[in-house]
Design a protein around this motif. Sequence first.
Motif, PDB file in Angstrom:
ATOM      1  N   THR A  44       0.852  -1.196   0.000  1.00 49.59           N
ATOM      2  CA  THR A  44       0.000   0.000   0.000  1.00 49.59           C
ATOM      3  C   THR A  44       0.885   1.243   0.000  1.00 49.59           C
ATOM      4  O   THR A  44       1.756   1.383   0.862  1.00 49.59           O
ATOM      5  N   ALA A  46       2.430   4.628   0.747  1.00 46.30           N
ATOM      6  CA  ALA A  46       2.471   5.713   1.733  1.00 46.30           C
ATOM      7  C   ALA A  46       3.850   6.318   1.593  1.00 46.30           C
ATOM      8  O   ALA A  46       4.834   5.597   1.389  1.00 46.30           O
ATOM      9  N   GLU A  51       3.083   9.318   7.308  1.00 46.06           N
ATOM     10  CA  GLU A  51       1.846   9.056   6.580  1.00 46.06           C
ATOM     11  C   GLU A  51       1.384   7.597   6.710  1.00 46.06           C
ATOM     12  O   GLU A  51       0.200   7.309   6.603  1.00 46.06           O
ATOM     13  N   ASP A  53       0.213   3.833   7.706  1.00 47.18           N
ATOM     14  CA  ASP A  53      -0.530   3.126   8.744  1.00 47.18           C
ATOM     15  C   ASP A  53       0.500   2.312   9.548  1.00 47.18           C
ATOM     16  O   ASP A  53       1.263   1.533   8.951  1.00 47.18           O
ATOM     17  N   GLU A  55       0.339  -0.324  11.123  1.00 45.76           N
ATOM     18  CA  GLU A  55       0.270  -1.776  10.860  1.00 45.76           C
ATOM     19  C   GLU A  55       1.038  -2.146   9.593  1.00 45.76           C
ATOM     20  O   GLU A  55       1.645  -3.206   9.512  1.00 45.76           O
ATOM     21  N   GLU A  56       0.989  -1.260   8.596  1.00 47.25           N
ATOM     22  CA  GLU A  56       1.756  -1.488   7.355  1.00 47.25           C
ATOM     23  C   GLU A  56       3.257  -1.405   7.645  1.00 47.25           C
ATOM     24  O   GLU A  56       4.050  -2.187   7.111  1.00 47.25           O
TER      25      GLU A  56
END
Length: 139
Positions: A44, A46, A51, A53, A55-56
């Motif tokens: 994903t 970012a 910026e 998440d 969790e990412e």
Amino acid sequence: MGCVFCDIIARRAPAHIVYEDEATVAFMDIMPIHEGHTLVVPKTHAADAFEIDPEEAAAAMRTAVKVARAVKAAFGCDGVNIFQSNGPAAGQTVFHFHIHVLPRWAGDRSIALRREYFAGDADLQRAAERIRKAIEPQS
Ligand code: AMP
Ligand code: ZN
């Protein structure tokens, strides 16, 4: 605006991919600092740590640990740096969050951080208080 790492993830751009799971991809850095220098990216997009998440970011770090162990086994290096940069001032040049996995050899001089600030205990205390206050609104 195009993103070269999104292109690699989508196989629109070439890369030497070494690992992939649901959340992350790892591939060879095109301009390695040492043999085995690998990058880990979340799938994903970012731009950076400001910026992404969390969790990412955690998924990317899980993959970075896996890759670091593989790099150590494959190249027999003495150590491995796991690091990432956020913003041009920090040296970031590709604005898709990525973690560097960089093998190191005893005595190599490829990366050395130079200290530009000398703190006493009162300075540390003041800095800690500023950060504690800034963390509160996030939790
Ligand atoms: P940073 O300076 O932390 O933003 O690191 C960006 C890294 O991405 C550098 O080490 C580059 O060599 C690497 N890089 C840039 N373009 C590519 C690409 N197309 N494939 C693989 N690595 C790349
Ligand atoms: Zn991207």
